[in-house]
Design a protein around this motif. Structure first.
Motif, PDB file in Angstrom:
ATOM      1  N   VAL A   2       0.846  -1.179   0.000  1.00 16.27           N
ATOM      2  CA  VAL A   2       0.000   0.000   0.000  1.00 16.27           C
ATOM      3  C   VAL A   2       0.889   1.238   0.000  1.00 16.27           C
ATOM      4  O   VAL A   2       1.919   1.276   0.647  1.00 16.27           O
ATOM      5  N   ASP A   3       0.494   2.232  -0.775  1.00 18.27           N
ATOM      6  CA  ASP A   3       1.160   3.534  -0.799  1.00 18.27           C
ATOM      7  C   ASP A   3       0.183   4.524  -0.173  1.00 18.27           C
ATOM      8  O   ASP A   3      -0.720   5.028  -0.845  1.00 18.27           O
ATOM      9  N   ARG A   4       0.339   4.751   1.136  1.00 20.25           N
ATOM     10  CA  ARG A   4      -0.606   5.606   1.859  1.00 20.25           C
ATOM     11  C   ARG A   4      -0.583   7.034   1.347  1.00 20.25           C
ATOM     12  O   ARG A   4      -1.627   7.670   1.243  1.00 20.25           O
ATOM     13  N   ALA A   5       0.589   7.563   1.022  1.00 16.60           N
ATOM     14  CA  ALA A   5       0.693   8.947   0.561  1.00 16.60           C
ATOM     15  C   ALA A   5      -0.070   9.153  -0.748  1.00 16.60           C
ATOM     16  O   ALA A   5      -0.789  10.139  -0.918  1.00 16.60           O
ATOM     17  N   ALA A   6       0.063   8.215  -1.673  1.00 19.08           N
ATOM     18  CA  ALA A   6      -0.623   8.313  -2.963  1.00 19.08           C
ATOM     19  C   ALA A   6      -2.038   7.736  -2.917  1.00 19.08           C
ATOM     20  O   ALA A   6      -2.780   7.852  -3.877  1.00 19.08           O
ATOM     21  N   ARG A   7      -2.392   7.092  -1.773  1.00 18.97           N
ATOM     22  CA  ARG A   7      -3.698   6.472  -1.586  1.00 18.97           C
ATOM     23  C   ARG A   7      -3.968   5.424  -2.678  1.00 18.97           C
ATOM     24  O   ARG A   7      -5.025   5.372  -3.282  1.00 18.97           O
ATOM     25  N   LYS A   8      -2.947   4.567  -2.865  1.00 17.24           N
ATOM     26  CA  LYS A   8      -3.035   3.501  -3.857  1.00 17.24           C
ATOM     27  C   LYS A   8      -2.671   2.170  -3.215  1.00 17.24           C
ATOM     28  O   LYS A   8      -1.815   2.108  -2.338  1.00 17.24           O
ATOM     29  N   GLY A   9      -3.326   1.110  -3.686  1.00 23.20           N
ATOM     30  CA  GLY A   9      -3.002  -0.238  -3.274  1.00 23.20           C
ATOM     31  C   GLY A   9      -2.557  -1.039  -4.474  1.00 23.20           C
ATOM     32  O   GLY A   9      -3.015  -0.795  -5.593  1.00 23.20           O
TER      33      GLY A   9
END
Length: 192
Positions: A1-8
């Protein structure tokens, strides 16, 4: 998960070389946190949740061959892990305090409170038991959710509990993926 980009993301790696073979983004709106998943002969079943204890989830069914989204169903809770039987999907919410069961069309069949003190991060239905990891690794009776056996789990050389994230058990091997970036896969021999 990339929390900063809000992508999984769902990644596929070679077990032999560790080389990344392919990837696909899995987020849907505010739901971008992929959880512990399972597979059947043709599909991967993956919960993708909002990054919040009380968030919503979409359970995705993806093609094993192409990773394309085949179908999905919504759940009004944060589902962090799931596993499959022949006709039931089992899922655990945040820390698996509640265990859900759905049919393959997404109809909720029942919910049960987890009677165990462990806060499970992943579950798998293998060898007739629900195998759950979170602090310890427990074989649970699928009906009562009570422990049949328990294994202590230590920490990696980075100080991360082995049961921190993903887990699977297959063919006498326990697979643990405890760390966030950079991740490492740990494989242990066990008796099923």
């Amino acid at each position: 998960v990339d929390r900063a980009a809000r992508k999984g993301f769902l990644f596929e790696y070679s077990l032999d070389s560790g080389k990344r073979l392919r990837e696909v983004e899995v987020q849907q709106g505010e739901m971008f946190h992929p959880g512990g998943f399972d597979m059947d002969d043709h599909s991967l079943w993956l919960p993708v949740a909002e990054y919040s204890r009380n968030g919503r989830t979409v359970v995705q069914r993806r093609s094993k061959q192409s990773l394309a989204l085949l179908s999905s169903f919504p759940v009004p809770d944060h589902i962090g892990c799931l596993t499959l039987s022949n006709d039931v999907i089992y899922g655990g919410n945040w820390d698996a305090r509640t265990i859900y069961e759905w049919n393959f069309e997404g109809k909720q069949l029942r919910t049960r409170k987890n009677p165990n003190a462990a806060h499970f991060q992943d579950i798998k239905l293998r060898y007739g038991a629900l195998i759950a990891s979170g602090g310890v690794i427990q074989w649970l009776d699928p009906e009562t959710l009570l422990p049949l056996r328990t294994y202590a789990a230590g920490k990696t050389d980075r100080g991360v509990p082995f049961t921190n994230e993903g887990m699977d058990v297959r063919d006498g091997r326990l697979y643990l993926l405890p760390e966030d970036s950079p991740s490492r896969l740990f494989i242990f021999a066990i008796e099923p």
